[in-house]
Design a protein around this motif. Structure first.
Motif: not given
Length: 815
Positions: A528, A689, A711-712, A714-719
């Motif tokens: 996570h 995180t 993956a998490v 990278e998603r948080q960096r985007r979103e």
């Protein structure tokens, strides 16, 4: 008698409330072939004689959430199963009889609000209106938590058992587990007196029998059976809606039962039980009452509830309960044996914990991880001293005796010390060290000025402590000159093998593939993106890494790394803690001091930040790492234990003219708060995180190599994220922050402080805490708005920061 199944996905051992709750939740998660085995009858161990008070508030948000889950479960269980549970949500009162206790209770009320519970602060008369049987002449105030309650332990356990069988689980009483079949480090079967059940997962919820059973298979469960007594009166008109009552200054608790009262307490001279083993056939059994020991509790209770003097006594009950060295229960998968789970050591609040503990254990078994961070109760918090039966017993006796005493900030245990010492222990003691203890290690917390008449002794308070000025001296030495910290207790691991880089590149979120001589500060993440470890990795050679982590995380971090080395790789992890000392030299003069006793070039060009090299000091070769947890120039010196005294003496002599001073862990804390450094288990953990914690700089970007949790991230960096760790500085320098103070943004509750302390360079209190917003938190959001902190019921204005509170040279403050 029905026949045992030949196999099961999970076998639960123990039919008390925690075992039945675990079986119930496993079946609810779809593991309908779960089997629960009880050697005698359900509740026949310790559950049947539990007092049954259900409180929720703890110092951890997640443990409070776990106990809150118990309350929600107990509210609905009767409707689900058709069995009465005796559950009553009649609230809970906690009394304060002096100003210090009232300060503690006000802080508890703030903590409750931080965690989403509405604890009400009451006057003595308001408290008496809720509990008219008591006298209140000595009360300063009280706190009331409306959602606390009480339950009948036997009834609620039977309801959980029925719920488990309704969901598909099987329960077998009169079935003793005699052995486990283990092959290749994995459980293969449970062996009973009635047959064998193939399974790969075992959950041991055997109460006070858990320690001895687990030890047979190399699993350490540090708990001690302790005698615990309470009185049950005849009925004398006590109203059924009476709240539970805790009167910690009188060491007692109360609940209504069938028109009478149950009254018990925690005496300062408790008695361990079954020191040489629990007798055979001890089920549905009690101990002989110890009237003399109970008299001290009774005398205190009569001062609060005079009606007890004339109430008829139905029973003085003395039953053994499992207690632990730190007063927290024990959950989780054992580090010594895969798929061996433990739920035990509930310190007389097993009924309050049972619903949530069973839920957490079941999810841990099914999903391979707990539902949220449970570090305060994680079995991996234990280490070397917890294998020593005498150490465990002495510390647990102390913990029991402190059950209702004041919970002071920074309080240290005094029993079973010293146990583990650094080679500098006597030297530092002679120089005024006041020691604390972590995982059995003696560690200097602060240094008294013996020449000025200071005494190296903690005097606890909710105000400014007696060590405040001493820590300020040490802090100034770090910022203005140099200080030396003995951090021999650091946990230290060696990772070797031709695939060490591949293994660490998967486990660590920062770049572990740098050349030998490099150092990486890194997190190790779960799926996570949560931070499971926060540590330093030094690459010594192509096939060797040196890993340094916090003292208290030795078992946890070793277990996490070892479990996550991909199968088939040549990467061998070894704990080298005992072989090496660690001296940390830090401060603007630290390089000059070290250079006086070292012929190696220590210039920044030759030895830059975040590198490691071998150096020689007074003829002793050591591993030196250019890192610092203070925010100043610093060197960690890792060297053989035998060499530490000579190197320490040389450094102290060399640094005398430069102002080199001894410093302890409390100064380290004040320095790291000013720098904004995070502390695992407090500011960061599996629920946070690196992006949320402001540690994104320590996580690699791009590249082909995958790492766990990538993956998490990278998603948080985007979103973006919905919470962010922020530093808060109150406007009032007299405010005392301890952690768990509620954060308010524009008048709305937005989170709570994870850490609190004082920054002696800026002369202000400092707190770290997550600002939460379901619609997202970014830098602009975190730094805008009007912030306040609830400190013991009072709102104080504060300013948010996302940068360190002083510049990298430690000479100038950032506002």
């Amino acid at each position: 008698m029905k026949e045992l199944p030949g196999s099961a996905r999970a076998v639960v051992i123990g039919g008390g409330i925690v075992g039945c709750s675990t079986a119930y939740h496993l079946a609810k998660l779809g593991w309908t072939d779960t089997v629960l085995l009880e050697r005698h009858k359900l509740t026949s161990g310790t559950t049947f004689h539990a007092a049954g008070l259900v409180g929720q508030l703890r110092t951890s948000a997640n443990i409070t959430q776990l106990l809150g889950y118990s309350v929600e479960l107990y509210r609905s269980l009767e409707a689900e199963t058709g069995l009465a549970t005796g559950w009553k949500m009649n609230g809970g009162l906690r009394l304060a009889c002096n100003e210090e206790r009232w300060a503690e209770v006000r802080r508890q009320a703030t903590t409750a609000r931080s965690f989403g519970l509405e604890m009400q602060l009451l006057t003595p008369k308001e408290a008496q209106a809720l509990w008219p049987l008591m006298t209140v002449d000595d009360l300063v105030g009280a706190a009331f938590l409306p959602t606390d309650g009480q339950a009948n332990p036997t009834d609620i356990t039977q309801a959980l058992a029925r719920g488990a069988t309704m969901a598909g689980a099987s329960i077998f009483e009169d079935t003793e587990v005699t052995d486990l079949e283990i092959d290749g480090g994995r459980i293969r079967a449970v062996v009973t007196a009635r047959g064998r059940i193939e399974c790969e997962r075992v959950v041991v919820c055997a109460g006070q029998w858990t320690r001895a059973f687990a030890a047979r298979f190399g699993v350490n469960v540090p708990l001690v059976p302790m005698e615990h007594q309470y009185l049950v009166t005849e009925a004398f008109g006590v109203p059924s809606n009476l709240p539970t009552l805790r009167d910690p200054d009188r060491l007692t608790y109360y609940k209504e039962e069938v028109g009478g009262l149950v009254m018990g307490g925690y005496e300062p001279n408790p008695a361990p039980w079954a020191v040489n083993g629990i007798p055979e056939g001890f089920h549905f059994s009690l101990l002989n009452p110890d009237i003399e020991r109970f008299e001290q509790i009774m005398e205190l209770a009569l001062g609060r509830v005079p009606a007890l003097e004339t109430a008829g006594v139905k029973q003085l009950l003395n039953g053994p309960e499992s207690f632990t060295p730190d007063g927290n229960f024990i959950l989780g998968e054992a580090p010594a044996l895969r798929n061996f789970f433990v739920g035990a050591g509930f310190n007389a609040f097993g009924i309050a914990s049972g619903g949530g503990a069973g839920m957490a254990l079941a999810q841990w078994v099914v999903k391979g991880e707990p539902p949220f961070d449970l570090w305060p109760v994680d079995i991996r918090r234990f280490g070397r001293p917890h294998f020593d039966g005498d150490w465990i017993r002495r510390r647990t006796v102390e913990a029991y005796g402190k059950h209702y005493t004041m919970a002071w900030p920074s309080e240290e245990h005094s029993s079973a010390r010293p146990f583990r010492t650094s080679p500098l222990y006597e030297r530092l003691k002679a120089q005024g060290a006041c020691f604390g203890e972590k995982l059995g290690w003696e560690r200097p917390n602060w240094f008294a000025d013996l020449k000025a008449g200071e005494e190296p002794r903690d005097v606890y308070t909710y105000g400014r402590p007696n060590w405040f000025s001493a820590v300020a001296r040490e802090h100034r030495a770090v910022r203005e000159a140099a200080a030396i910290f003995d951090q021999t207790s650091f946990a230290k691991f060696s990772l070797r093998g031709r695939d060490a880089e591949r293994a660490l590149s998967w486990i660590a979120s920062n770049d572990a593939a740098k050349a030998p001589g490099s150092v990486a500060y890194t997190q190790m993440l779960n799926d996570h993106g949560g931070i499971e470890c926060d540590l330093t990795v030094a690459r010594l050679a192509e096939d060797e890494y040196y890993i340094v982590t916090g003292t208290g995380f030795a078992t946890h971090d070793f277990d996490w790394i070892a479990r996550n080395i991909p199968a088939g790789l040549d990467a061998r992890l070894e704990d080298v803690t005992e072989a090496l000392s660690a001296l940390v030299l830090t401060g603007p003069a630290s390089r000059a001091v070290l250079q006086k006793v070292c012929d190696d070039d220590l210039s920044n060009a030759a030895f830059p930040f975040s590198t490691v090299r071998s150096i020689t000091v007074v003829g002793r070769t050591m591993c030196a790492i250019r890192v610092s947890y203070t925010g100043e120039l610093g060197f960690e010196l890792h060297l053989p234990v035998a060499d530490a005294p000579a190197v320490y003496d040389a450094l102290m002599a060399a640094g005398r003219r430069d102002g080199l001073a001894n410093a302890g862990y409390r100064a380290l804390e004040t320095c790291r708060l000013e720098k904004g450094y995070r502390y695992w288990g407090v500011d960061v953990g599996p629920d946070h995180t690196p992006i949320e914690a402001g540690l994104g700089f320590a996580v690699r970007r791009g590249g082909a190599a995958d790492f766990r949790g990538r993956a998490v991230i990278e998603r948080q960096r985007r979103e973006g994220v919905r919470k962010m760790l922020v530093c808060f500085v109150p406007e009032d320098p007299a405010v005392i922050l301890l952690g768990r103070e509620t954060i308010y943004r524009n008048g709305e509750r937005a989170g709570w402080l994870t850490s609190g302390g004082f920054g002696h360079t800026i002369g202000r209190p400092i707190g770290l805490g997550y600002v939460r917003n379901p619609d997202g938190v970014d830098r602009a959001y975190a730094l805008s708005g009007r912030y306040e902190l609830d400190v013991g019921g009072e709102r104080v204005a504060c300013t948010p920061h996302l940068e360190p509170l002083h510049d990298p040279e430690g000479k100038r403050l950032r506002s």
